[in-house]
Design an enzyme around this catalytic site. Structure first.
Site, PDB file in Angstrom:
ATOM      1  N   HIS A  43       0.745  -1.179  -0.296  1.00 51.86           N
ATOM      2  CA  HIS A  43      -0.099  -0.234  -0.037  1.00 51.86           C
ATOM      3  C   HIS A  43       0.958   1.087  -0.257  1.00 51.86           C
ATOM      4  O   HIS A  43       0.989   2.095   1.196  1.00 51.86           O
ATOM      5  CB  HIS A  43      -0.963   0.125   1.084  1.00 51.86           C
ATOM      6  CG  HIS A  43      -1.976   1.318   1.144  1.00 51.86           C
ATOM      7  ND1 HIS A  43      -3.125   0.799   1.494  1.00 51.86           N
ATOM      8  CD2 HIS A  43      -2.107   2.058   0.873  1.00 51.86           C
ATOM      9  CE1 HIS A  43      -4.016   1.600   1.759  1.00 51.86           C
ATOM     10  NE2 HIS A  43      -3.225   2.419   1.100  1.00 51.86           N
ATOM     11  N   GLU A  70      -2.604  -1.480  -3.312  1.00 50.16           N
ATOM     12  CA  GLU A  70      -3.151  -0.648  -2.446  1.00 50.16           C
ATOM     13  C   GLU A  70      -3.434   0.736  -2.334  1.00 50.16           C
ATOM     14  O   GLU A  70      -2.367   0.964  -2.278  1.00 50.16           O
ATOM     15  CB  GLU A  70      -4.291  -1.025  -1.555  1.00 50.16           C
ATOM     16  CG  GLU A  70      -4.778  -2.847  -0.558  1.00 50.16           C
ATOM     17  CD  GLU A  70      -4.443  -3.016   0.401  1.00 50.16           C
ATOM     18  OE1 GLU A  70      -4.775  -4.378   0.749  1.00 50.16           O
ATOM     19  OE2 GLU A  70      -3.929  -2.087   1.475  1.00 50.16           O
ATOM     20  N   HIS A 190      -8.002  -5.846   7.686  1.00 46.35           N
ATOM     21  CA  HIS A 190      -7.739  -4.328   8.322  1.00 46.35           C
ATOM     22  C   HIS A 190      -7.895  -4.813  10.214  1.00 46.35           C
ATOM     23  O   HIS A 190      -8.647  -4.996  10.099  1.00 46.35           O
ATOM     24  CB  HIS A 190      -8.046  -2.800   7.915  1.00 46.35           C
ATOM     25  CG  HIS A 190      -7.714  -1.598   8.830  1.00 46.35           C
ATOM     26  ND1 HIS A 190      -6.449  -0.761   7.899  1.00 46.35           N
ATOM     27  CD2 HIS A 190      -7.772  -0.843   9.972  1.00 46.35           C
ATOM     28  CE1 HIS A 190      -6.752   0.207   8.810  1.00 46.35           C
ATOM     29  NE2 HIS A 190      -6.714  -0.182  10.099  1.00 46.35           N
ATOM     30  N   ASP A 191      -6.809  -4.385  10.881  1.00 43.44           N
ATOM     31  CA  ASP A 191      -7.228  -5.185  11.634  1.00 43.44           C
ATOM     32  C   ASP A 191      -7.445  -6.545  11.895  1.00 43.44           C
ATOM     33  O   ASP A 191      -7.403  -7.350  13.511  1.00 43.44           O
ATOM     34  CB  ASP A 191      -7.922  -4.246  13.098  1.00 43.44           C
ATOM     35  CG  ASP A 191      -7.067  -3.191  13.333  1.00 43.44           C
ATOM     36  OD1 ASP A 191      -5.718  -2.767  13.064  1.00 43.44           O
ATOM     37  OD2 ASP A 191      -7.907  -2.079  14.044  1.00 43.44           O
TER      38      ASP A 191
END
Length: 237
Positions: A43, A70, A190-191
């Protein structure tokens, strides 16, 4: 089996903290693929504070699994992706000064912009994915853009799951079910971590791919990279 794509941004952050090329992000990408990871995610951001644009080019010949790039499709990002032609581009509405991704696209408000970008990428043979919040209206909006997949933004799930609230999975299930009905592939990220990934995988229908970076690298400091890759693969079966 849900594919595991390893986000290697944190490796680049560590390298950049000292200058030079240690740890080497290309070598790390080759290693995690050898350990069984089915994809590499990067990213890059405009300030290149972790992954640099040159890294994206350097990784291209070495990523023999899926290559996922990304980012916010500003002009420089778009040109880089068109040059490299990764397996997948995931569009993320990052502000320039964002510390990390903190919201999905409003696929209704930005429909025309997303259609334009997605058409450009798809014409070049690149699979497209849109980073979205767990909102069924945004899934419908993503379908209207012509995207191939969505990536569910899972921070809220991870936070609530850690508090013992397993009902936090409900909107993600609803979105995945709708995406399946609409013919959209489902990714997530994400997480996500070793603590919460198995429950998420077991409850999300048609989950094709997860992208995991921060947690995986942090866990690897204690458990070792090869061991952690195998632990994720076992939970994603």
């Amino acid at each position: 089996m849900t594919k595991l794509s390893v986000n290697i941004n944190k490796v680049a952050t560590l390298r950049n903290s000292r200058g030079g090329n240690v740890p080497n992000v290309v070598a790390f990408a080759k290693d995690v693929q050898g350990f069984g990871a089915q994809g590499i995610t990067i990213h890059p951001r405009p300030d290149e504070r972790h992954i640099k644009y040159q890294d994206a080019y350097d990784l291209k010949p070495e990523v023999y699994t899926e290559y996922n790039i990304e980012g916010n499709p500003i002009d420089t990002f778009t040109q880089m992706v068109l040059d490299i032609k990764p397996t997948q581009v995931t569009l993320v509405p990052d502000a320039v000064d964002a510390l990390t991704s903190n919201a999905g696209w409003d696929t209704i408000k930005h429909k025309d912009f997303l259609i334009e970008k997605i058409q450009e990428f798809k014409q070049n043979g690149i699979r497209t994915s849109i980073f979205v919040d767990p909102d069924v209206k945004q899934i419908e909006g993503a379908k209207a853009t012509g995207a191939d997949r969505i990536e569910l933004y899972t921070e809220s799930y991870a936070h609530d799951y850690a508090q013992g609230n397993k009902k936090a999975i409900a909107p993600f299930i609803a979105c995945a079910e709708l995406a399946n009905q609409l013919g959209l592939g489902v990714n997530a990220g994400h997480d996500l971590s070793l603590e919460n990934i198995k429950f998420f995988k077991e409850n999300i229908p048609g989950l094709l791919e997860v992208s995991i970076g921060h947690a995986l690298i942090s866990e690897s400091l204690y458990l070792g990279v090869e061991n952690v890759i195998q632990m994720y693969l076992n939970k994603l079966k």
